[in-house]
Design an enzyme around this catalytic site. Structure first.
Site, PDB file in Angstrom:
ATOM      1  N   CYS A   1       3.114   3.390   9.660  1.00  0.00           N
ATOM      2  CA  CYS A   1       3.226   4.718   9.036  1.00  0.00           C
ATOM      3  C   CYS A   1       4.078   5.649   9.916  1.00  0.00           C
ATOM      4  CB  CYS A   1       1.838   5.319   8.796  1.00  0.00           C
ATOM      5  SG  CYS A   1       1.960   6.919   7.983  1.00  0.00           S
TER       6      CYS A   1
ATOM      7  N   ALA B   1       0.313   5.432  -0.003  1.00  0.00           N
ATOM      8  CA  ALA B   1      -0.640   6.546   0.009  1.00  0.00           C
ATOM      9  C   ALA B   1      -0.430   7.456  -1.190  1.00  0.00           C
ATOM     10  CB  ALA B   1      -0.473   7.336   1.308  1.00  0.00           C
TER      11      ALA B   1
ATOM     12  N   PRO C   1       0.855  -1.198   0.000  1.00  0.00           N
ATOM     13  CA  PRO C   1       0.000   0.000   0.000  1.00  0.00           C
ATOM     14  C   PRO C   1       0.882   1.236   0.000  1.00  0.00           C
ATOM     15  CG  PRO C   1       0.091  -0.992   2.199  1.00  0.00           C
ATOM     16  CD  PRO C   1       0.870  -1.895   1.283  1.00  0.00           C
TER      17      PRO C   1
ATOM     18  N   GLN D   1      -6.697  -1.306   4.090  1.00  0.00           N
ATOM     19  CA  GLN D   1      -5.844  -1.003   5.240  1.00  0.00           C
ATOM     20  C   GLN D   1      -6.418   0.147   6.054  1.00  0.00           C
ATOM     21  OE1 GLN D   1      -1.929   1.108   5.231  1.00  0.00           O
ATOM     22  NE2 GLN D   1      -1.113  -0.883   5.818  1.00  0.00           N
TER      23      GLN D   1
ATOM     24  N   LYS E   1       0.325  -4.867   9.304  1.00  0.00           N
ATOM     25  CA  LYS E   1       1.574  -4.500   8.623  1.00  0.00           C
ATOM     26  C   LYS E   1       2.392  -3.652   9.587  1.00  0.00           C
ATOM     27  CE  LYS E   1       3.365  -2.503   4.321  1.00  0.00           C
ATOM     28  NZ  LYS E   1       3.813  -1.141   4.644  1.00  0.00           N
TER      29      LYS E   1
ATOM     30  N   ASN F   1       9.006  -7.490   3.451  1.00  0.00           N
ATOM     31  CA  ASN F   1       8.882  -6.224   2.712  1.00  0.00           C
ATOM     32  C   ASN F   1      10.079  -5.310   2.988  1.00  0.00           C
ATOM     33  OD1 ASN F   1       7.252  -3.159   3.323  1.00  0.00           O
ATOM     34  ND2 ASN F   1       7.585  -3.953   1.278  1.00  0.00           N
ATOM     35  N   GLY F   2      10.485  -4.631   1.926  1.00  0.00           N
ATOM     36  CA  GLY F   2      11.555  -3.634   2.025  1.00  0.00           C
ATOM     37  C   GLY F   2      12.656  -3.907   1.030  1.00  0.00           C
TER      38      GLY F   2
END
Ligand code: FMN
Length: 305
Positions: free
Chosen positions: A94, A13, A11, A65, A133, A194-195
């Protein structure tokens, strides 16, 4: 939970909107996720929030999410959007100050018991799977422990995605794949790594270290959404400018369908990503930034050689 492939679109934004998610899905993303949506905005029926939560016909499975702090509001918001998705995902990563101030996003990693309670409560009221997440911790004094991940699993969390950077690492610091490896070896639920995955070569390295089955790709997909096809083909591809041009036209057309004339402003940031590294990118971006309507953008894309 069934996924159409093991490579998920992260996701992001203001990027992973309906048009962009369709493109990623068409290239083989196994899961797409809405961008973060506030529980308050859903609870108060903000039409913009519901627009963000709308999926394409081909987005199966699709996760919405949510971000926020208040448990009661989390439940009420989740109940409102449950029928619109296959998975409800909680944002605990976030790093943006505005979100942290509302005790949401990565802040939840400083109040882990509260985060666990959110999961437990959602699981009581929601029939769809609930995923979380996380970043690997808030800061060096707050790195997530195995006990925390076990608590998440015991609370009923159905899947955890680990963005293995700390809050201050934002989006480009080094990624601690060993952290993901440890969690993956200890949990029964799916762990998504992730990353920093930006190619098939990188995926192989991350797979080797983490032993994960599922992977989430963020920024690399913005420059080359066909990365999902590359990962499925087990081979990195290079696509020429003619291909990129057609991809941009397809994307922009989807954006016009979704946003009408507003599309020409919203497309700029995507154009910059698609063109990064190309000769004349500076000039083309300048023209796109100064375009006044959609037809001008179409003309500019068509003129790319
Ligand atoms: C512009 C931008 C917006 C993002 N927005 C979100 C978001 O809404 N929700 C979320 O969980 N993560 C968000 N992230 C984080 C990504 O989902 C992902 O975890 C991060 O970019 C690391 O993956 P990558 O190295 O493959 O980009 C965002 C990242 C970027 C660059």
């Amino acid at each position: 939970m069934n996924f159409s492939s093991n490579y998920f679109l992260a996701p992001m934004a203001s990027y992973t909107d309906k048009p962009f998610r369709k493109i990623a899905k068409d290239y083989g993303a196994g899961l797409t996720v809405s961008e973060l949506i506030s529980i308050n905005s859903i609870y108060y029926n903000n039409p913009k929030a519901f627009a963000l939560a709308k999926r394409n016909y081909n987005e199966i499975p699709f996760a919405i999410q949510l971000f926020g702090y208040d448990i009661d509001l989390f439940i009420k918001a989740a109940l409102k959007i449950e029928s619109m998705c296959d998975i409800i995902d909680i944002n605990a990563g976030c790093p943006v100050p505005k979100v942290l101030k509302a005790k949401a996003g990565a802040y939840l990693l400083k109040e882990k018991k509260h985060l666990i309670s959110i999961v437990e409560s959602l699981k009581k009221y929601i029939k769809k799977p609930v995923s979380v997440k996380v970043r690997m911790g808030f800061d060096n004094d707050n790195i997530n422990t195995i006990d925390f991940y076990k608590d998440l699993e015991n609370a009923g969390c159905d899947m955890v995605t680990i963005h293995a950077r700390l809050r201050n690492g934002f989006y480009n610091s080094s990624v601690d794949y060993e952290h993901i490896a440890l969690v993956c070896s200890r949990l029964k639920i799916p762990v998504v790594a992730n990353g920093g995955i930006d190619s098939y070569e990188k995926l192989k390295e991350v797979k080797k270290i983490t032993n994960c089955k599922y992977f989430m790709i963020g920024q690399a997909a913005l420059k080359k959404p066909y990365i999902f096809e590359d990962l499925l083909n087990k081979k990195d591809s290079s696509r020429n400018i003619e291909y990129i041009k057609n991809l941009m036209l397809n994307h922009f057309t989807l954006m016009i369908e979704e946003y009408g004339e507003n599309a020409h402003k919203l497309f700029r940031k995507f154009a910059h990503r698609y063109l990064s590294g190309y000769k004349n990118a500076k000039l083309i971006n300048f023209c796109i930034n100064n375009s006044k309507n959609s037809q001008e953008i179409l003309n500019i894309i068509n003129s790319i050689k």
